[in-house]
Design a protein around this motif. Structure first.
Motif, PDB file in Angstrom:
ATOM      1  N   SER A 482       0.957  -1.562  -0.225  1.00  0.00           N
ATOM      2  CA  SER A 482      -0.007  -0.276  -0.241  1.00  0.00           C
ATOM      3  C   SER A 482       0.804   1.105  -0.165  1.00  0.00           C
ATOM      4  CB  SER A 482      -1.068  -0.069   1.802  1.00  0.00           C
ATOM      5  OG  SER A 482      -2.000  -1.182   1.619  1.00  0.00           O
ATOM      6  N   GLN A 483       1.553   1.850   0.807  1.00  0.00           N
ATOM      7  CA  GLN A 483       2.673   2.488   0.772  1.00  0.00           C
ATOM      8  C   GLN A 483       4.005   2.781  -0.200  1.00  0.00           C
ATOM      9  OE1 GLN A 483       3.260  -0.467   2.054  1.00  0.00           O
ATOM     10  NE2 GLN A 483       5.417  -0.815   2.111  1.00  0.00           N
ATOM     11  N   TYR A 484       3.667   1.877  -1.167  1.00  0.00           N
ATOM     12  CA  TYR A 484       3.546   2.492  -2.711  1.00  0.00           C
ATOM     13  C   TYR A 484       2.652   3.140  -3.659  1.00  0.00           C
ATOM     14  CZ  TYR A 484       7.209  -0.103  -0.724  1.00  0.00           C
ATOM     15  OH  TYR A 484       8.527  -0.711   0.480  1.00  0.00           O
ATOM     16  N   SER A 485       1.595   2.688  -3.343  1.00  0.00           N
ATOM     17  CA  SER A 485       0.453   3.181  -4.260  1.00  0.00           C
ATOM     18  C   SER A 485       0.651   4.901  -4.176  1.00  0.00           C
ATOM     19  CB  SER A 485      -0.455   2.967  -3.825  1.00  0.00           C
ATOM     20  OG  SER A 485      -0.768   1.321  -3.438  1.00  0.00           O
ATOM     21  N   ASP A 486       0.495   5.127  -5.074  1.00  0.00           N
ATOM     22  CA  ASP A 486       0.029   6.359  -5.438  1.00  0.00           C
ATOM     23  C   ASP A 486       1.144   7.614  -4.993  1.00  0.00           C
ATOM     24  OD1 ASP A 486      -1.130   8.799  -5.720  1.00  0.00           O
ATOM     25  OD2 ASP A 486      -1.985   9.364  -3.978  1.00  0.00           O
ATOM     26  N   LEU A 487       2.404   6.607  -5.845  1.00  0.00           N
ATOM     27  CA  LEU A 487       3.672   7.858  -5.545  1.00  0.00           C
ATOM     28  C   LEU A 487       3.695   9.078  -7.142  1.00  0.00           C
ATOM     29  CD1 LEU A 487       6.489   5.580  -4.427  1.00  0.00           C
ATOM     30  CD2 LEU A 487       4.730   6.569  -3.104  1.00  0.00           C
ATOM     31  N   THR A 488       2.558   8.746  -7.084  1.00  0.00           N
ATOM     32  CA  THR A 488       2.015  10.081  -8.438  1.00  0.00           C
ATOM     33  C   THR A 488       2.714  11.463  -8.591  1.00  0.00           C
ATOM     34  OG1 THR A 488      -0.066   9.990  -8.473  1.00  0.00           O
ATOM     35  CG2 THR A 488       1.116   8.377  -9.997  1.00  0.00           C
ATOM     36  N   LEU A 489       2.837  12.030  -9.806  1.00  0.00           N
ATOM     37  CA  LEU A 489       3.497  13.706  -9.424  1.00  0.00           C
ATOM     38  C   LEU A 489       2.526  14.386 -10.025  1.00  0.00           C
ATOM     39  CD1 LEU A 489       6.685  11.707 -10.962  1.00  0.00           C
ATOM     40  CD2 LEU A 489       6.962  14.003  -9.910  1.00  0.00           C
ATOM     41  N   GLU A 490       1.904  15.768  -9.037  1.00  0.00           N
ATOM     42  CA  GLU A 490       1.421  16.545 -10.178  1.00  0.00           C
ATOM     43  C   GLU A 490       1.010  16.866 -11.281  1.00  0.00           C
ATOM     44  OE1 GLU A 490      -0.787  17.670  -7.452  1.00  0.00           O
ATOM     45  OE2 GLU A 490       0.255  17.714  -5.376  1.00  0.00           O
ATOM     46  N   PRO A 491      -0.432  16.111 -11.681  1.00  0.00           N
ATOM     47  CA  PRO A 491      -0.617  16.790 -13.047  1.00  0.00           C
ATOM     48  C   PRO A 491      -0.431  17.921 -13.291  1.00  0.00           C
ATOM     49  CG  PRO A 491      -2.184  15.088 -12.025  1.00  0.00           C
ATOM     50  CD  PRO A 491      -1.818  16.006 -10.936  1.00  0.00           C
ATOM     51  N   GLY A 492       0.638  18.005 -14.540  1.00  0.00           N
ATOM     52  CA  GLY A 492       0.853  19.227 -15.181  1.00  0.00           C
ATOM     53  C   GLY A 492       1.742  19.817 -14.497  1.00  0.00           C
ATOM     54  N   SER A 493       2.096  19.998 -13.741  1.00  0.00           N
ATOM     55  CA  SER A 493       3.311  20.016 -13.356  1.00  0.00           C
ATOM     56  C   SER A 493       4.375  19.338 -14.093  1.00  0.00           C
ATOM     57  CB  SER A 493       3.710  19.448 -11.393  1.00  0.00           C
ATOM     58  OG  SER A 493       4.343  18.292 -12.124  1.00  0.00           O
ATOM     59  N   ALA A 496       6.053  16.333 -13.477  1.00  0.00           N
ATOM     60  CA  ALA A 496       4.776  15.485 -14.365  1.00  0.00           C
ATOM     61  C   ALA A 496       5.340  15.219 -15.675  1.00  0.00           C
ATOM     62  CB  ALA A 496       3.780  15.074 -14.009  1.00  0.00           C
ATOM     63  N   ILE A 497       5.347  16.465 -16.300  1.00  0.00           N
ATOM     64  CA  ILE A 497       5.648  16.430 -18.331  1.00  0.00           C
ATOM     65  C   ILE A 497       6.514  15.557 -17.718  1.00  0.00           C
ATOM     66  CG2 ILE A 497       6.083  18.021 -19.790  1.00  0.00           C
ATOM     67  CD1 ILE A 497       3.727  19.796 -18.425  1.00  0.00           C
ATOM     68  N   GLU A 498       8.054  16.160 -17.520  1.00  0.00           N
ATOM     69  CA  GLU A 498       9.327  15.142 -17.549  1.00  0.00           C
ATOM     70  C   GLU A 498       8.619  13.420 -17.566  1.00  0.00           C
ATOM     71  OE1 GLU A 498      12.618  17.207 -17.838  1.00  0.00           O
ATOM     72  OE2 GLU A 498      10.765  17.533 -18.958  1.00  0.00           O
ATOM     73  N   GLU A 499       7.981  13.418 -16.733  1.00  0.00           N
ATOM     74  CA  GLU A 499       7.998  11.893 -16.095  1.00  0.00           C
ATOM     75  C   GLU A 499       7.096  11.661 -17.443  1.00  0.00           C
ATOM     76  OE1 GLU A 499       5.122  10.758 -13.636  1.00  0.00           O
ATOM     77  OE2 GLU A 499       5.941   9.053 -12.688  1.00  0.00           O
ATOM     78  N   GLY A 500       6.131  11.835 -18.216  1.00  0.00           N
ATOM     79  CA  GLY A 500       5.802  11.322 -18.996  1.00  0.00           C
ATOM     80  C   GLY A 500       6.533  11.445 -20.129  1.00  0.00           C
ATOM     81  N   LYS A 501       7.563  12.743 -20.333  1.00  0.00           N
ATOM     82  CA  LYS A 501       8.351  11.504 -21.486  1.00  0.00           C
ATOM     83  C   LYS A 501       9.208  10.632 -21.988  1.00  0.00           C
ATOM     84  CE  LYS A 501       8.969  16.949 -22.566  1.00  0.00           C
ATOM     85  NZ  LYS A 501      10.199  18.413 -22.235  1.00  0.00           N
ATOM     86  N   ILE A 502       9.487  10.051 -20.094  1.00  0.00           N
ATOM     87  CA  ILE A 502      10.875   9.032 -19.778  1.00  0.00           C
ATOM     88  C   ILE A 502       9.673   8.120 -19.913  1.00  0.00           C
ATOM     89  CG2 ILE A 502      11.404   8.114 -17.793  1.00  0.00           C
ATOM     90  CD1 ILE A 502      12.110  10.906 -16.631  1.00  0.00           C
ATOM     91  N   ASN A 503       8.050   8.152 -19.591  1.00  0.00           N
ATOM     92  CA  ASN A 503       7.235   7.212 -19.660  1.00  0.00           C
ATOM     93  C   ASN A 503       7.025   6.505 -21.098  1.00  0.00           C
ATOM     94  OD1 ASN A 503       6.521   6.512 -16.679  1.00  0.00           O
ATOM     95  ND2 ASN A 503       5.259   7.478 -16.478  1.00  0.00           N
ATOM     96  N   SER A 504       6.652   7.426 -22.344  1.00  0.00           N
ATOM     97  CA  SER A 504       6.795   7.044 -23.511  1.00  0.00           C
ATOM     98  C   SER A 504       8.266   6.667 -23.993  1.00  0.00           C
ATOM     99  CB  SER A 504       6.273   9.120 -24.370  1.00  0.00           C
ATOM    100  OG  SER A 504       4.760   9.293 -23.628  1.00  0.00           O
TER     101      SER A 504
END
Length: 559
Positions: A482-493, A496-504
């Motif tokens: 459970s503690q590893y759930s929701d380590l997500t970044l603020e949308p639009g930050s 988060a944009i950089e993470e989206g590029k890495i994921n893609s």
């Protein structure tokens, strides 16, 4: 051309929308961060606890109005095929509550569908999607969904009696409100009450596996040799080429089977002994096993199908028995494995030990955690938010859960010695033909959007084959994460944009790694991806996730 222009417009609108949301969210976070203490329960969670302690008899709120109404409910999973009505459970619930459901399911890409609804402010009455989806925060920050606690305060005190305080606390946002309620959620305490299981499995077709001598597939050598042997012995299945190894579908951001599934089978920890988050992607044994799959592809042991098939195509091939092995979620082949069992019990898929680390440690498989699977939210376009929150409370209650899991008494079950028990013909259908069961009876969480699995354990019966072997194999291997759930970044930050590029980038890199012609080419692709990560704020993203992990542990009372 019109379609392209429309998509460009949607993307542009989403960019503006998310930027605005980000600014709004940043202001909220800045103003409230000093007040927020993750170790303290939220006010709503405290109210839920107080309601349970008071134990006042409050009439279920759906009884206030049982006139007919149809709620439009968007499900963000294109594979969900079920319609409301025509089965015993949904018709019983409609008769009891007056509520009918019109499910809306995307025909193709889920993200495109919900993004267009958000951009156009055309969300229907209710929405169900994965808790991890960025659209959850986009809807909240865009003021497109109601705070459930505010609806409950205005219309539905019963909500506070039937909600789970742990889930409410987990999903309370920094503004002090709760916007979505989860399904399939387990608290850390549930792991103390029950022997819980995992959905993550390594599967093999039983007859083929036994025909090649039931080999040990935990080591790279044993794994590759098993694929070679089975392809040599069974090159075709009913005139179609054998698929030696299968995975979950590859998408724009990678393939879960070759990410967390594989890392869990290799028992790679997610934090070190000092509580520091571990970068599991860089684990040497994980990289070694990705090279094993590259070797398998070089030897023609990975079919091109696995890179392009979507879930419906995979389900068809599973039902045909064309896969020999799979790193796959056992619940996703329930109906297909039953088809195989009915045709020939020896051809079913069974769980066996799969890829392991050099020490051959037992896997550390994901168990269900407090975050659950999906979230259900009520849109501000909802035609009747009062009926929606009351129907939601009914589905969350023990009465609603009994209806959703067991169906109507006297039709699907009888009370035997104080326990709801399936009628024999209903149980027979459930165990042998899930599709017919769903169409006739609609119980056993055919409608899973708000299912409460810990609660339904009181009504469960022992699983039978071919499900029991898969279920029992995961016992003792499921871990509460459970503690590893929701380590997500603020949308639009920015992050988060950089993470989206890495994921893609990873989504493009992963198949390239598996299809690399040589190990040297693999190393080059890998090095380039690591550099790409570093160039796109990986260290900052990792630091942010460490802070989220620390906060999550405080919220869960984990030291």
């Amino acid at each position: 051309m019109k379609k392209v222009l429309a998509m460009v417009l949607i993307v542009a609108l989403m960019g503006v929308f998310l930027t605005a949301c980000s600014e709004q969210k940043t202001e909220q976070t800045q103003s409230q961060s000093e007040k927020k203490d993750p170790s303290e329960p939220s006010e709503i969670a405290e109210k839920v606890e107080e309601a349970k302690v008071a134990n006042e008899e409050i009439q279920p709120s759906y009884l206030d109005d049982t006139s007919p109404i149809t709620l439009d409910w968007y499900i963000n999973f294109s594979w969900f095929p079920t319609k409301w009505g025509g089965d015993a459970t949904s018709e019983y619930i409609t008769e009891k509550t007056g509520v009918s459901i019109n499910y809306i399911v995307p025909a193709g890409n889920e993200a495109e569908k919900i993004n267009s609804m958000i951009a156009g402010d055309t969300l229907p009455d209710l929405i169900t999607l994965g808790w991890w989806e960025s659209q959850v925060d986009a809807m909240i920050q865009g003021d497109l969904v109601y705070a459930l606690d505010e609806l409950a305060e205005e219309y539905d005190p019963y909500f506070f009696q039937v909600a789970n305080s742990g889930r409410i606390n987990w999903y309370t946002k920094d503004d002090g409100h709760v916007y979505g309620y989860p399904n399939a959620s387990y608290s850390p305490e549930d792991y103390e009450k029950y022997e819980l299981t995992s959905n993550q499995t390594f599967l093999v077709r039983k007859d083929m596996y036994e025909a090649i001598g039931s080999p040990d597939m935990r080591t790279p050598e044993g794994f590759l040799q098993a694929l070679r042997d089975v392809k040599a012995m069974f090159p075709e299945v009913n005139g179609q080429p054998l698929i030696p190894i299968g995975f979950h579908d590859f998408n724009d951001e990678g393939c879960s089977s070759l990410e967390e599934y594989l890392q869990n089978f290799l028992a790679i920890q997610q934090e070190d002994e000092n509580g520091n988050l571990v970068d599991r992607t860089k684990d040497p044994e994980y990289i070694e096993w990705l090279k094993v799959f590259r070797q398998a592809n070089e030897e023609g042991l990975i079919a091109v199908d696995v890179f392009i098939d979507s879930r419906p195509q995979m389900e068809e091939k599973i039902a045909q028995g064309r896969y020999f092995s799979m790193l796959y979620q056992r619940s996703d082949l329930t109906a297909q494995n039953n088809i195989r069992f009915q045709e020939d019990p020896d051809t079913v898929y069974i769980a066996v030990d799969g890829p392991a680390n050099d020490r051959l440690d037992q896997p550390l498989l994901d168990g269900d955690g407090i975050a659950g699977w999906t979230l259900t939210l009520i849109s501000k376009n909802c035609k009747d938010p009062e009926r929606a929150i009351k129907f939601m409370s009914y589905m969350m209650s023990e009465e609603g859960q009994l209806d959703l899991f067991m169906g109507p008494e006297g039709v699907t079950w009888e009370n035997i010695n104080g326990k709801p028990t399936w009628k024999p013909e209903v149980k027979e259908t459930l165990d042998t033909d899930r599709n017919t069961f769903d169409n006739l009876y609609g119980a056993s969480y055919t409608y899973w959007m708000l299912m409460d699995n810990p609660m339904s354990k009181q009504w469960e019966s022992e699983p039978v084959e071919p499900f029991a072997q898969l279920y029992n194999w995961t016992k003792g291997k499921a871990v509460n994460k459970s503690q590893y759930s929701d380590l997500t970044l603020e949308p639009g930050s920015k992050l988060a944009i950089e993470e989206g590029k890495i994921n893609s980038e990873w989504g493009e890199t992963l198949p390239q790694l598996i299809m690399a012609e040589t190990e040297e080419e693999f190393d080059q692709i890998w090095t380039e991806f690591m550099s790409y990560r570093e160039e796109h704020s990986w260290e900052e993203i990792f630091d942010y996730q460490q802070q989220k992990l620390d906060d999550n542990k405080k919220r869960l009372g984990i030291n």
